[in-house]
Design a protein around this motif. Structure first.
Motif, PDB file in Angstrom:
ATOM      1  N   ALA A  35       0.821  -1.214   0.000  1.00  0.00           N
ATOM      2  CA  ALA A  35       0.000   0.000   0.000  1.00  0.00           C
ATOM      3  C   ALA A  35       0.853   1.262   0.000  1.00  0.00           C
ATOM      4  CB  ALA A  35      -0.917   0.002   1.228  1.00  0.00           C
ATOM      5  N   GLN A  36       2.139   1.146   0.373  1.00  0.00           N
ATOM      6  CA  GLN A  36       3.013   2.312   0.440  1.00  0.00           C
ATOM      7  C   GLN A  36       3.837   2.511  -0.830  1.00  0.00           C
ATOM      8  OE1 GLN A  36       3.305   4.814   2.391  1.00  0.00           O
ATOM      9  NE2 GLN A  36       5.185   5.689   1.568  1.00  0.00           N
ATOM     10  N   CYS A  37       4.509   1.445  -1.284  1.00  0.00           N
ATOM     11  CA  CYS A  37       5.450   1.616  -2.407  1.00  0.00           C
ATOM     12  C   CYS A  37       5.031   0.888  -3.683  1.00  0.00           C
ATOM     13  CB  CYS A  37       6.849   1.151  -1.995  1.00  0.00           C
ATOM     14  SG  CYS A  37       6.967  -0.639  -1.741  1.00  0.00           S
ATOM     15  N   GLY A  38       4.057   0.000  -3.599  1.00  0.00           N
ATOM     16  CA  GLY A  38       3.574  -0.681  -4.790  1.00  0.00           C
ATOM     17  C   GLY A  38       4.303  -1.958  -5.145  1.00  0.00           C
ATOM     18  N   LYS A  39       5.337  -2.343  -4.371  1.00  0.00           N
ATOM     19  CA  LYS A  39       6.044  -3.589  -4.639  1.00  0.00           C
ATOM     20  C   LYS A  39       5.175  -4.778  -4.218  1.00  0.00           C
ATOM     21  CE  LYS A  39      10.774  -1.833  -3.925  1.00  0.00           C
ATOM     22  NZ  LYS A  39      11.992  -1.985  -3.099  1.00  0.00           N
ATOM     23  N   GLY A  40       5.627  -5.981  -4.586  1.00  0.00           N
ATOM     24  CA  GLY A  40       4.917  -7.176  -4.159  1.00  0.00           C
ATOM     25  C   GLY A  40       4.914  -7.262  -2.644  1.00  0.00           C
ATOM     26  N   ALA A  46       8.894  -1.347   7.514  1.00  0.00           N
ATOM     27  CA  ALA A  46       9.179   0.073   7.302  1.00  0.00           C
ATOM     28  C   ALA A  46       8.057   0.744   6.502  1.00  0.00           C
ATOM     29  CB  ALA A  46      10.514   0.229   6.569  1.00  0.00           C
ATOM     30  N   CYS A  47       7.589   0.072   5.449  1.00  0.00           N
ATOM     31  CA  CYS A  47       6.497   0.636   4.650  1.00  0.00           C
ATOM     32  C   CYS A  47       5.203   0.715   5.453  1.00  0.00           C
ATOM     33  CB  CYS A  47       6.276  -0.213   3.391  1.00  0.00           C
ATOM     34  SG  CYS A  47       7.366   0.230   2.014  1.00  0.00           S
TER      35      CYS A  47
END
Length: 418
Positions: free
Chosen positions: A381-386, A403-404
């Protein structure tokens, strides 16, 4: 997404769940049971993916039926080891293997449903003594990942070759799913029989098994990652759900205070666990930050002198009740059972096979199942990575790392209260 079962149907299906007998496999009554179980599995997937009330899980807990799923998975595992080879001796070139595949698929359905519901600790409460049988089964299934690989269909293959390929590929998928089941068992030692802890550390040595599995990474092949039952393009960095389950289990077991009491770090075990350090790349620690503590633990173990084994707790002999009862009931008469099942499993009646295929077509809606396997495709939800972890409170937002999750909290906290 619309449900496939009404709440009243879920209640009826689960209330009437009973352990099946091996001799009844492939009968019309058994095929009806197989269809009902698959529809329950589909409904459970819909409830999880749509963030709906998990009625299937709650009903399984209320009626105490989680142990029936364990029994069914073990039952089919025994059937494919003992009866299927006898069937193929009796008929080496069957015309149709559709019903044979349905029997093998039944095991995969049971494991898929167990994987879904055991995420909730309340389901572990209902396992009782069958937890020992489930751990034994899951250990055997996960161990197969060290030797089996998914096989692509050949240009031309006879019915037996096709059935053996299907058996192999289903075993691979089952093995991947049991990684999560083992994790859920290790996270709920306090809800399970006392002997489970000793079995995990001593009898089965799960830390060493999972280390070996990580080293060969069976979920990665030819630049693809096995996720949600299919192979998908991999970017060489994204952490998949299966690998995450293995790492989180190792962290749980090795950092647990019980580890020092029950897990004697012999030279052999230390050498095996040392193989984990080179695998803990920065990209892995970024995506799964709790592993930083495990990294520190492994570094300390590497410089420690060999520990002296303590007396430890008294080990009680574990009786695998479900497995033993099935074997006792069959009495080793595998050929006799195969002879009776032969006209059912390798049926030659094309009209009957068409009716069975039509009946099971809804239950085998693979397109629906692929759409529902969303948890392996979640994005942070923060950075879009898996993402491989979700908010433990609302279970709606997914994150790739702690961290995210912390960074996203100011935006997420209002939604989390809802």
């Amino acid at each position: 997404m619309e449900s496939v079962l009404l709440p009243s149907e879920i209640d009826i299906f689960i209330d009437n769940m009973t352990p099946q007998k091996l001799k009844d496999i492939a009968t019309p009554q058994w095929l009806d049971w197989h269809q009902r179980l698959q529809r329950l599995n589909q409904e459970a997937l819909i409830e999880v993916s749509a963030l709906k009330e998990e009625h299937v899980k709650e009903t399984l807990v209320t009626y105490g039926k989680v142990k029936v799923l364990t029994h069914e998975a073990i039952l089919i595992s025994i059937w494919k080891q003992k009866v299927l080879p006898q069937l193929l001796k009796l008929e080496s070139s069957p015309e149709s293997t559709f019903i044979g595949y349905s029997i093998l698929y039944h095991e995969a359905v049971c494991v898929a449903l167990l994987e879904l519901v055991l995420y909730h600790p309340s389901c572990c409460d209902t396992l009782e003594d069958s937890a020992c049988d489930l751990l034994d089964y899951a250990y055997g299934a996960a161990s197969q990942l060290l030797s089996i690989k998914q096989i692509e269909p050949a240009a031309q293959e006879n019915t037996v070759t096709e059935l053996m390929r299907q058996r192999n590929n289903l075993s691979f998928d089952i093995g991947i799913r049991t990684l999560a089941i083992i994790r859920y068992l290790t996270e709920n030692f306090d809800r399970l029989p006392f002997s489970i802890t000793s079995q995990v550390y001593t009898t089965y040595d799960i830390p060493v098994l999972f280390t070996e599995i990580l080293c060969i990474a069976p979920w990665i092949k030819d630049g693809k990652m096995y996720s949600g039952g299919t192979w998908k393009i991999w970017d060489n960095e994204q952490l998949g759900q299966a690998e995450a389950q293995v790492w989180l289990t190792l962290r749980q077991l090795l950092l647990d205070p019980e580890c020092s009491k029950r897990y004697h770090l012999t030279e052999s075990r230390r050498n095996q666990l040392a193989k984990l350090l080179p695998l803990m790349r920065p990209t892995l620690l970024d995506q799964l930050s709790p592993l930083i503590e495990l990294n520190h633990w492994l570094c300390r173990v590497g410089v420690m002198e060999q520990s002296v084994p303590s007396s430890g707790p008294l080990l009680l002999e574990t009786v695998l009740g479900l497995k033993e009862n099935i074997l006792k009931e069959c009495g080793g008469k595998w050929k006799k059972i195969a002879e009776k099942q032969l006209p059912l499993v390798f049926n030659h009646d094309k009209q009957l096979l068409q009716e069975v295929a039509k009946k099971l077509s809804v239950a085998y809606n693979t397109e629906l199942l692929e759409k529902l396997e969303v948890k392996d495709q979640a994005t942070c939800a923060q950075c879009g990575k898996g993402a491989i972890q979700r908010c433990s409170k609302c279970k709606k937002s997914w994150y790739c790392s702690r961290a995210c999750q912390v960074t996203h909290w100011p935006q997420h906290k209002e939604e989390c209260k809802c």
